[in-house]
Design a protein around this motif. Structure first.
Motif, PDB file in Angstrom:
ATOM      1  N   GLY A   1     -30.221 -12.579  -4.934  1.00 18.74           N
ATOM      2  CA  GLY A   1     -31.149 -11.610  -4.353  1.00 18.74           C
ATOM      3  C   GLY A   1     -30.748 -10.159  -4.540  1.00 18.74           C
ATOM      4  N   LYS A   2     -29.697  -9.917  -5.325  1.00 16.77           N
ATOM      5  CA  LYS A   2     -29.250  -8.535  -5.490  1.00 16.77           C
ATOM      6  C   LYS A   2     -30.121  -7.758  -6.485  1.00 16.77           C
ATOM      7  CE  LYS A   2     -24.869  -9.782  -5.863  1.00 16.77           C
ATOM      8  NZ  LYS A   2     -23.462  -9.644  -6.221  1.00 16.77           N
ATOM      9  N   CYS A   3     -30.923  -8.478  -7.262  1.00 16.23           N
ATOM     10  CA  CYS A   3     -31.885  -7.807  -8.137  1.00 16.23           C
ATOM     11  C   CYS A   3     -33.104  -8.718  -8.230  1.00 16.23           C
ATOM     12  CB  CYS A   3     -31.282  -7.551  -9.514  1.00 16.23           C
ATOM     13  SG  CYS A   3     -31.023  -9.045 -10.468  1.00 16.23           S
ATOM     14  N   GLU A   4     -34.149  -8.170  -8.821  1.00 16.93           N
ATOM     15  CA  GLU A   4     -35.344  -9.005  -9.032  1.00 16.93           C
ATOM     16  C   GLU A   4     -35.053  -9.973 -10.179  1.00 16.93           C
ATOM     17  OE1 GLU A   4     -38.311  -8.969  -7.363  1.00 16.93           O
ATOM     18  OE2 GLU A   4     -37.233  -7.642  -5.980  1.00 16.93           O
ATOM     19  N   THR A   5     -35.596 -11.186 -10.082  1.00 19.85           N
ATOM     20  CA  THR A   5     -35.466 -12.108 -11.215  1.00 19.85           C
ATOM     21  C   THR A   5     -36.853 -12.547 -11.657  1.00 19.85           C
ATOM     22  OG1 THR A   5     -35.245 -13.965  -9.708  1.00 19.85           O
ATOM     23  CG2 THR A   5     -33.203 -13.023 -10.551  1.00 19.85           C
ATOM     24  N   TYR A   6     -37.026 -12.590 -12.958  1.00 18.80           N
ATOM     25  CA  TYR A   6     -38.315 -12.993 -13.524  1.00 18.80           C
ATOM     26  C   TYR A   6     -38.114 -14.130 -14.499  1.00 18.80           C
ATOM     27  CZ  TYR A   6     -40.101  -8.557 -11.774  1.00 18.80           C
ATOM     28  OH  TYR A   6     -40.467  -7.521 -10.982  1.00 18.80           O
ATOM     29  N   LEU A   7     -39.108 -14.965 -14.562  1.00 20.22           N
ATOM     30  CA  LEU A   7     -39.092 -16.049 -15.556  1.00 20.22           C
ATOM     31  C   LEU A   7     -40.250 -15.848 -16.515  1.00 20.22           C
ATOM     32  CD1 LEU A   7     -38.439 -18.959 -16.679  1.00 20.22           C
ATOM     33  CD2 LEU A   7     -40.066 -19.799 -14.978  1.00 20.22           C
ATOM     34  N   VAL A   8     -39.950 -15.880 -17.808  1.00 18.84           N
ATOM     35  CA  VAL A   8     -41.036 -16.005 -18.784  1.00 18.84           C
ATOM     36  C   VAL A   8     -40.874 -17.402 -19.359  1.00 18.84           C
ATOM     37  CG1 VAL A   8     -42.189 -15.005 -20.771  1.00 18.84           C
ATOM     38  CG2 VAL A   8     -40.766 -13.562 -19.300  1.00 18.84           C
ATOM     39  N   GLY A   9     -41.698 -18.295 -18.876  1.00 17.43           N
ATOM     40  CA  GLY A   9     -41.532 -19.676 -19.306  1.00 17.43           C
ATOM     41  C   GLY A   9     -42.862 -20.318 -19.601  1.00 17.43           C
ATOM     42  N   HIS A  10     -42.837 -21.342 -20.381  1.00 14.72           N
ATOM     43  CA  HIS A  10     -44.038 -22.158 -20.593  1.00 14.72           C
ATOM     44  C   HIS A  10     -43.591 -23.560 -20.933  1.00 14.72           C
ATOM     45  CE1 HIS A  10     -43.599 -22.192 -24.965  1.00 14.72           C
ATOM     46  NE2 HIS A  10     -43.429 -20.882 -24.936  1.00 14.72           N
ATOM     47  N   ALA A  11     -44.546 -24.450 -21.111  1.00 19.85           N
ATOM     48  CA  ALA A  11     -44.197 -25.864 -21.202  1.00 19.85           C
ATOM     49  C   ALA A  11     -43.632 -26.280 -22.546  1.00 19.85           C
ATOM     50  CB  ALA A  11     -45.423 -26.714 -20.875  1.00 19.85           C
ATOM     51  N   GLY A  12     -43.565 -25.377 -23.517  1.00 20.24           N
ATOM     52  CA  GLY A  12     -43.062 -25.752 -24.837  1.00 20.24           C
ATOM     53  C   GLY A  12     -44.197 -26.043 -25.792  1.00 20.24           C
ATOM     54  N   GLY A  13     -43.869 -26.349 -27.032  1.00 19.63           N
ATOM     55  CA  GLY A  13     -44.893 -26.579 -28.048  1.00 19.63           C
ATOM     56  C   GLY A  13     -44.965 -25.434 -29.028  1.00 19.63           C
TER      57      GLY A  13
END
Lengths: 93, 385, 294
Positions: B356-368
């Motif tokens: 929680g010391k910084c913002e975390t982001y995910l750029v993810g998708h299911a693959g393919g």
């Protein structure tokens, strides 16, 4: 009726004699050795080992012919047979 | 020890990631390969089967992946460097005996050319969704080493590195590549054999009767015992003591499992390999591995042009996870972004370490398919706000 | 008391040099046939006068899986069903060693069935000793692929509804070059069979019918292991070279034992070398094992 001939060298043949060693503490009392000793040398004793089994005892040790069957059948490596030094006896017809 | 020149195809080649990986393994002295055909990994097996006969190696196509994994363990105990390759469904089957490999502390290399899952999923398209399976796929508690190449050149290099790590730490090592890298053809430069440093297997220097297979050593890596030389050792997948004899109680379990984990944890600094770029002073750091670490680059360049201070971390080793480095960065940067071809697996680790010391982001998708730079760019923009 | 016990146990049994005495007594129940089978293998190794440094034993899981832990050889206790493929890798790495797989019926034929038939098909040079006690014993007496039809087990309380495998037929039809079956009672013949199997180049298979008193005999009310031994005594029929279609085992039926198959066939490594020789001629150095430096 006899189906076998008398060996020609019967007077020279000697029946081996065996000396039994029973490792009582390893025995689990399965009775294989007692059941299959061809000479009926063994019997389960009344004695208990520390696990609570009755190990076998040799009731007719002089009958042992060192065939090793008890040693081979024993599942617990608790009995073995060594060839006795002296005391081989002549084969009787 | 240097690589054996007769194994090394020195020169510049035009190879895909799978073929390059096979060449890396061969250069590292791999002489036994047991595998089972599975798209998109099979080129590794095919290349090895063509190359092995003249260099004294044996390729065997086993009846399934369960058998393949076991066969490479058996061969490794026979003193031969061994490997297998697979993809998702086969990886699931291998997990059982991957655990045996960890328990018996057996050096070997396992390549997972990841495709989309679950189940049969996308046999011919990429994914990065086996990352948590690599970490936790076999039952029980343990630590693993997993490498993620981003190019055919790196596939070659990491194959060599994987063998070295497996011998150094006496454990199976995973190469978690993907369909994209596996089937991407690029220039691969294979150096001279004397440029390839190999770590030799450490065998005991004690005499038979005095040595045990899991002796306590300071570095937690016990020297191995060779077969056929009178050591008459026993190893078991059961919880065991230093003698390799089964001991079924909580105390032995604690000792055995702790050692397996500490072996990796205490050497984490040595094992972890990160490639960092412009991380100092960055507001946003993009973390990724494998093919995703190439895809992020155009997005980062665009964001830098916009004046955003963006750094990049490429995780060459994904496991053990760089906990310390992420925790340290979390206190310095505005946000951390994880780019991976799944819905957030390694992201969870990053998020955990950021505390929680910084913002975390995910750029993810299911693959393919790989990410579109646009999605990553948008996330960087948002993360920089 | 304990000092006395110690003293008695210290007497030297002839098999002590091939057993891990620091692990004896073993975990097997009274009247289990496994110890007898271990004796048969030990005697076979001794009679063959093999260098025991060059013998490796691989086991899977279950009561029989524990054999590897009691033999003073390079020994591997692997996972359930996987002893055979582990042994394949070990054998290919070190074909100079005698590789022996010692496994139970459930381990080898149920969960490991696929590995078994494929390794037989490849004719990988190894000896498989399969102790068949008709049941999963270690886990508490569940039905096995060898449990006779109608026999009871912990998971077939009303009698087994499945036909069992005929193991000699399975092994032979999969490609084994040596197939024999004996019971734990036929300990001398079993020893001879194991000797022949070890010496045979290729995939050799010895099935040993062995008593499980705690589970198979108890659940089926057959008495003790000794009663099962007596049953083998009265109901075994020695028929060497028997038609393998006739060697099925029904519940308390006659048990056909003997040496069924003993043929010559090139092994996996023979074929590997022949194939590569065809492809590469003199450039190919026949594979002899190890890291290729031999």
């Amino acid at each position: 009726m006899k189906f076998w001939r008398t060996p020609l060298d019967i007077d020279k043949l000697q029946i081996p004699r065996g000396e039994l060693h029973i490792l009582k503490e390893r025995c689990k009392g399965c009775g294989f050795c007692v059941e299959y000793c061809p000479k009926g040398v063994l019997e389960l004793s009344d004695e208990f080992n520390s696990k609570g089994y009755h190990p076998p005892k040799a009731v007719k040790p002089e009958e042992c012919v060192n065939c090793d069957l008890c040693e081979l059948l024993c599942p617990d490596f608790a009995i073995y047979c060594v060839r006795a030094e002296a005391g081989e006896k002549e084969v009787s017809n | 020890m240097k690589a054996d020149p007769k194994n090394v195809l020195t020169g510049a080649h035009y190879l895909d990631g799978n073929h390059a990986c096979a060449e890396g393994a061969i250069a590292a002295g791999c002489k036994f390969f047991a595998g089972y055909p599975i798209t998109p990994s099979t080129e590794i097996a095919e290349r090895v089967s063509r190359r092995f006969p003249l260099i004294g190696g044996v390729f065997i196509q086993m009846e399934d992946e369960l058998a393949s994994m076991n066969a490479i363990l058996g061969a490794s105990w026979g003193g031969v460097r061994s490997m297998s390759c697979t993809s998702g469904p086969g990886f699931s089957l291998m997990m059982e005996n991957f655990g045996l490999g960890l328990m018996l502390e057996t050096p070997c290399v396992l390549v997972n050319v990841q495709r989309g899952g679950p189940s049969t999923g996308l046999p011919t398209l990429p994914g990065q969704a086996d990352m948590m399976q690599a970490r936790w796929g076999s039952h029980g508690d343990y630590e693993v080493i997993a490498l993620a190449p981003d190019s055919p050149q790196e596939s070659f290099e990491l194959a060599v590195h994987a063998f070295n790590l497996s011998e150094k730490y006496r454990m199976p090592v995973l190469i978690m590549t993907d369909e994209c890298v596996g089937h991407m053809t690029e220039k691969v430069v294979i150096p001279d054999a004397d440029q390839i440093e190999l770590i030799e297997r450490r065998y005991t220097d004690k005499k038979p009767g005095e040595a045990w297979p899991f002796e306590e050593t300071e570095d937690l890596v016990s020297p191995m015992l060779p077969v056929g030389q009178g050591y008459k050792f026993h190893v078991t997948g059961l919880t065991h003591d230093y003698r390799g004899y089964p001991v079924i109680n909580a105390e032995a379990q604690h000792k055995n499992v702790s050692r397996l984990m500490d072996k990796v944890r205490k050497h984490a600094d040595d094992i972890i390999w990160l490639e960092e770029k412009d991380v100092d002073g960055a507001d946003v750091v993009v973390v990724s591995y494998g093919i995703s670490s190439r895809v992020v680059q155009p997005a980062i360049q665009r964001a830098v042009k916009d004046g955003i201070k963006v750094g990049q971390i490429k995780m060459v080793t994904v496991w053990p996870f760089p906990e310390k480095r992420i925790a340290e960065l979390a206190g310095k940067v505005k946000s951390l972004i994880m780019v991976e071809m799944n819905f957030g697996q390694v992201f969870l680790e990053m998020d955990r370490c950021a505390k929680g010391k910084c913002e975390t982001y995910l750029v993810g998708h299911a693959g393919g398919t790989v990410h579109k730079p646009d999605e990553i760019y948008k996330t960087i923009k948002e993360a920089a706000k | 008391m304990s000092a006395k016990v110690e003293e008695q146990v210290r007497e030297e049994h002839p098999l002590e040099k091939i057993l891990r005495m620091d692990r004896i007594p073993h975990i097997w129940c009274p009247t289990c046939g496994l110890g007898t089978t271990v004796t048969a293998l030990s005697s076979a190794l001794e009679q063959l006068q093999l260098d025991t440094n060059k013998v490796a034993v691989v086991s899977g899981i279950g009561c029989t899986g524990r054999v590897a832990g009691y033999m003073k050889l390079d020994s591997f206790h692997t996972t359930h069903g996987r002893a055979v493929p582990f042994a394949v890798g070990l054998h290919i790495a070190r074909p100079d060693l005698k590789t022996i797989v010692f496994s139970g019926d459930g381990d080898l034929i149920s969960i490991g069935g696929n590995h078994f038939i494929h390794t037989a098909r490849r004719n990988v040079d190894m000896t498989i000793i399969c102790v068949n006690n008709f049941i999963y014993a270690m886990t508490g007496g569940q039905v096995a692929p060898t449990t006779p039809l109608t026999a009871k087990a912990a998971t077939t309380p009303y009698g087994n509804a499945e036909h069992p495998f005929n193991l000699p037929l399975l092994a032979a039809s999969s490609g084994a070059v040596y197939v024999a079956r004996w019971t734990a009672l036929h300990v001398r013949r079993l020893t001879v069979a194991i000797k022949e199997a070890i010496q045979k180049p290729g995939f050799s298979f010895v099935e040993v019918i062995a008593p499980c008193s705690t589970l198979y005999a108890r659940i089926n009310k057959l008495g003790t292991g000794l009663d099962l031994m007596k049953f083998y005594h009265d109901n075994s029929v020695i028929r060497h070279g028997a038609d393998l279609n006739d060697v099925d085992i029904d519940f308390q039926s006659k048990i056909v034992v003997g040496k069924f198959v003993d043929i010559e066939k090139p092994t996996y490594i023979d074929c590997l070398n022949a194939g590569n020789k065809r492809a590469f001629g003199d450039k190919y150095k026949p594979y002899g094992g190890g890291n290729g430096d031999n």
